[in-house]
Design an enzyme around this catalytic site. Structure first.
Site, PDB file in Angstrom:
ATOM      1  N   CYS A 169       3.566   8.670   1.166  1.00 41.08           N
ATOM      2  CA  CYS A 169       4.108   7.691   2.108  1.00 41.08           C
ATOM      3  C   CYS A 169       4.312   6.388   1.348  1.00 41.08           C
ATOM      4  O   CYS A 169       3.347   5.772   0.906  1.00 41.08           O
ATOM      5  CB  CYS A 169       3.108   7.524   3.252  1.00 41.08           C
ATOM      6  SG  CYS A 169       3.620   6.323   4.471  1.00 41.08           S
ATOM      7  N   GLU A 172       0.835  -1.195   0.000  1.00 36.17           N
ATOM      8  CA  GLU A 172       0.000   0.000   0.000  1.00 36.17           C
ATOM      9  C   GLU A 172       0.870   1.246   0.000  1.00 36.17           C
ATOM     10  O   GLU A 172       2.006   1.246   0.468  1.00 36.17           O
ATOM     11  CB  GLU A 172      -0.923  -0.020   1.225  1.00 36.17           C
ATOM     12  CG  GLU A 172      -1.955  -1.125   1.088  1.00 36.17           C
ATOM     13  CD  GLU A 172      -2.931  -1.215   2.246  1.00 36.17           C
ATOM     14  OE1 GLU A 172      -4.111  -1.489   1.985  1.00 36.17           O
ATOM     15  OE2 GLU A 172      -2.532  -1.022   3.405  1.00 36.17           O
ATOM     16  N   CYS A 174       1.510  -2.371  15.655  1.00 37.28           N
ATOM     17  CA  CYS A 174       1.520  -2.067  14.212  1.00 37.28           C
ATOM     18  C   CYS A 174       0.850  -3.175  13.404  1.00 37.28           C
ATOM     19  O   CYS A 174       1.210  -4.348  13.533  1.00 37.28           O
ATOM     20  CB  CYS A 174       2.963  -1.877  13.749  1.00 37.28           C
ATOM     21  SG  CYS A 174       3.119  -1.669  11.976  1.00 37.28           S
ATOM     22  N   CYS A 196      -1.152   5.965   9.849  1.00 33.88           N
ATOM     23  CA  CYS A 196       0.101   5.316  10.251  1.00 33.88           C
ATOM     24  C   CYS A 196      -0.173   3.993  10.922  1.00 33.88           C
ATOM     25  O   CYS A 196      -0.965   3.919  11.861  1.00 33.88           O
ATOM     26  CB  CYS A 196       0.837   6.120  11.311  1.00 33.88           C
ATOM     27  SG  CYS A 196       1.344   7.711  10.808  1.00 33.88           S
ATOM     28  N   CYS A 241       6.484  -5.110  15.938  1.00 37.62           N
ATOM     29  CA  CYS A 241       6.038  -4.077  16.871  1.00 37.62           C
ATOM     30  C   CYS A 241       4.571  -4.372  17.202  1.00 37.62           C
ATOM     31  O   CYS A 241       3.747  -4.561  16.301  1.00 37.62           O
ATOM     32  CB  CYS A 241       6.211  -2.705  16.253  1.00 37.62           C
ATOM     33  SG  CYS A 241       7.925  -2.426  15.755  1.00 37.62           S
TER      34      CYS A 241
HETATM   35  N1  SAH Z   1       9.199   0.429   9.880  1.00 35.99           N
HETATM   36  C1  SAH Z   1       9.455   1.818  10.016  1.00 35.99           C
HETATM   37  C2  SAH Z   1       8.590   2.678   9.119  1.00 35.99           C
HETATM   38  C3  SAH Z   1       7.129   2.326   8.980  1.00 35.99           C
HETATM   39  S1  SAH Z   1       6.042   2.638  10.310  1.00 35.99           S
HETATM   40  C4  SAH Z   1       9.319   2.242  11.449  1.00 35.99           C
HETATM   41  O1  SAH Z   1       8.820   1.458  12.253  1.00 35.99           O
HETATM   42  O2  SAH Z   1       9.739   3.347  11.772  1.00 35.99           O
HETATM   43  C5  SAH Z   1       5.776   4.392  10.347  1.00 35.99           C
HETATM   44  C6  SAH Z   1       5.424   4.922  11.744  1.00 35.99           C
HETATM   45  O3  SAH Z   1       4.085   4.547  12.144  1.00 35.99           O
HETATM   46  C7  SAH Z   1       6.358   4.380  12.815  1.00 35.99           C
HETATM   47  O4  SAH Z   1       6.740   5.391  13.702  1.00 35.99           O
HETATM   48  C8  SAH Z   1       5.469   3.384  13.506  1.00 35.99           C
HETATM   49  O5  SAH Z   1       5.918   3.102  14.795  1.00 35.99           O
HETATM   50  C9  SAH Z   1       4.135   4.070  13.472  1.00 35.99           C
HETATM   51  N2  SAH Z   1       2.988   3.192  13.737  1.00 35.99           N
HETATM   52  C10 SAH Z   1       2.898   1.866  13.524  1.00 35.99           C
HETATM   53  N3  SAH Z   1       1.674   1.402  13.885  1.00 35.99           N
HETATM   54  C11 SAH Z   1       0.983   2.465  14.333  1.00 35.99           C
HETATM   55  C12 SAH Z   1      -0.362   2.641  14.803  1.00 35.99           C
HETATM   56  N4  SAH Z   1      -1.201   1.631  14.864  1.00 35.99           N
HETATM   57  N5  SAH Z   1      -0.741   3.889  15.162  1.00 35.99           N
HETATM   58  C13 SAH Z   1       0.103   4.920  15.052  1.00 35.99           C
HETATM   59  N6  SAH Z   1       1.365   4.820  14.601  1.00 35.99           N
HETATM   60  C14 SAH Z   1       1.809   3.602  14.240  1.00 35.99           C
HETATM   61 FE1  SF4 Z   2       7.527  -2.098  13.498  1.00 35.96          FE
HETATM   62 FE2  SF4 Z   2       5.461  -1.788  11.829  1.00 35.96          FE
HETATM   63 FE3  SF4 Z   2       7.708  -0.328  11.479  1.00 35.96          FE
HETATM   64 FE4  SF4 Z   2       7.689  -2.979  10.982  1.00 35.96          FE
HETATM   65  S1  SF4 Z   2       6.505  -1.417   9.878  1.00 35.96           S
HETATM   66  S2  SF4 Z   2       9.273  -1.852  12.129  1.00 35.96           S
HETATM   67  S3  SF4 Z   2       6.314  -3.770  12.567  1.00 35.96           S
HETATM   68  S4  SF4 Z   2       6.298  -0.230  13.204  1.00 35.96           S
END
Ligand code: SAH
Ligand code: SF4
Length: 396
Positions: free
Chosen positions: A132, A119, A146, A372, A143
């Site tokens: 993005c 996406e 996420c 996000c 994480c």
């Molecule tokens: N993998 C990378 C980039 C993608 S995630 C990273 O983790 O930094 C982009 C951002 O969205 C990151 O800061 C991540 O922690 C945040 N994020 C992930 N899941 C989320 C959620 N459910 N609500 C808000 N932010 C979230």
């Molecule tokens: Fe963590 Fe999601 Fe970023 Fe992967 S995409 S590193 S699971 S926040």
């Protein structure tokens, strides 16, 4: 809440799809760096003496004008265009669906080679527009807040698939220049963030090469200061980001103790808060004009107390930084809740009074699951057997 246990693995039991380049097929020129494209043109029979000029011409057609067909490259001789068409292709991911949110955010589902899906999200704002982009199908990290981290199938995107996202978004926004028209300086896509699906620093070379193409002044021409790479904290690759890409850096920090960060961002078990912060202190490009963004997701009762805010500013003291507070975006089955607004504002206030910009990120595109951390393609649902995938990747 089993997936929050301190013993959760850093990486999940994923199915990583190896990439096999086509044999004897046409070479896709999208995403090749200048050096790679020059080499490919010479290998296809372009005389060495002309290589520099031809490279410049093809590059400009592709990335400045958005041409998709060698026949359209009218300042090249007809025979040469035919030669290019025989040896090369201009191949982009396919747009499967496009959804537009009530707030104007656009989410695209893209299909890449092998039938996998990623996406991409476009977020229009008053005086800028941010694209993005994704760097992987899924993510190997886990994480716990996420959605992408729950997807079991992972494959790295190629540089062409990453650059291709920007090209497709320009198509959809009708943003390629018109030959002969006056130069239009307003850019609908003024910024790119590597914050879609995947951990960009686990796909370093492809992300770097793609950003080189995106930053090239003769083409897509986006300045390095308009590109932000977000990492969960892959420490060994952080300095390289400054040295080899030169873009801005965002770090998914999210917690102020190792105990909590281990649960939220399990890569912390490998590189803990102290190690990460030391690496950021040494970040080669660090300056007041190029501050590091600390992303901090606000999870009710987990990491959002006043004590957390105070610890946070103490921890990052000395690092030119801005703290981006992200209200948690929910997804089906998510084990957390969003902190309430008063809490988020109180947290922001402590951070702000300590001297840091502390913008609260407005959730965008929530109605279409484009905010996000909400991205997760359906690839998993249509997941084939291991044997079928191996066959597809040419491994059998
Ligand atoms: N993998 C990378 C980039 C993608 S995630 C990273 O983790 O930094 C982009 C951002 O969205 C990151 O800061 C991540 O922690 C945040 N994020 C992930 N899941 C989320 C959620 N459910 N609500 C808000 N932010 C979230
Ligand atoms: Fe963590 Fe999601 Fe970023 Fe992967 S995409 S590193 S699971 S926040």
């Amino acid at each position: 809440m089993t997936d929050q246990s301190p013993t959760a693995p850093i990486t999940q039991d994923v199915l990583t799809i190896p990439r096999k380049l086509p044999e004897g097929g046409k070479v896709n020129i999208v995403g090749l760096t200048r050096d790679q494209l020059r080499e490919a043109l010479v290998a296809a029979g372009t005389p060495e003496k002309q290589a520099k000029m031809r490279l410049g011409q093809v590059w400009q057609w592709l990335y400045h004008w958005g041409a998709r067909d060698f026949a359209a490259m009218t300042n090249l001789a007809k025979d040469y265009r035919a030669l290019l068409a025989e040896r090369f292709e201009i191949d982009l991911p396919e747009v499967v669906t496009r959804q537009v949110s009530a707030d104007g955010t656009r989410k695209y589902l893209l299909r890449i080679a092998g039938g996998h899906e990623v996406e991409m999200v476009y977020i229009p704002e008053e005086n800028r527009g941010t694209l993005c982009v994704s760097s992987q199908v899924g993510c190997t990290l886990t994480c716990s807040f996420c959605h992408t981290g729950t997807q079991k199938l992972v494959r790295n995107l190629t540089a062409g698939e990453i650059v291709g996202q920007l090209m497709l978004a320009r198509d959809d926004l009708n943003e390629w220049p018109e030959p002969g028209a006056p130069k239009d300086e307003t850019r609908l896509i003024s910024n790119v963030v590597l914050m879609g699906m995947g951990e960009p620093l686990y796909n370093f070379e492809n992300v770097r090469d793609a950003m080189k193409v995106v930053m090239d002044g003769e083409g897509l021409s986006l300045s390095r200061r308009r590109i932000t790479l977000s990492t969960s904290g892959v420490v060994p690759e952080i300095a390289r980001t400054a040295e080899e890409i030169g873009c801005l850096l965002a770090v998914s920090f999210h917690a102020t103790t190792d105990e909590v960060r281990d649960r939220l961002v399990p890569i912390n078990k490998r590189w803990n808060i102290e190690t990460l912060l030391n690496t950021l202190r040494d970040y080669p490009r660090l300056s007041n004009s190029e501050r590091i963004t600390f992303e901090y997701v606000m999870l009710k009762g987990v990491n959002d107390s006043d004590a957390d805010a105070k610890r946070l500013v103490k921890l990052i003291r000395g690092i030119p930084a801005k703290i981006n507070l992200i209200p948690f975006n929910e997804w089906p089955g998510a084990p957390y809740e969003r902190s309430n607004w008063e809490r988020i504002e109180a947290f922001a206030d402590i951070v702000y009074k300590a001297g840091y910009a502390s913008p609260i990120r407005t959730p965008r595109g929530e109605d279409i699951m484009a905010a996000c951390g909400q991205l997760k393609s359906a690839t998993e649902r249509s997941r084939r057997s291991r044997a079928e995938i191996a066959a597809e990747a040419g491994l059998t």
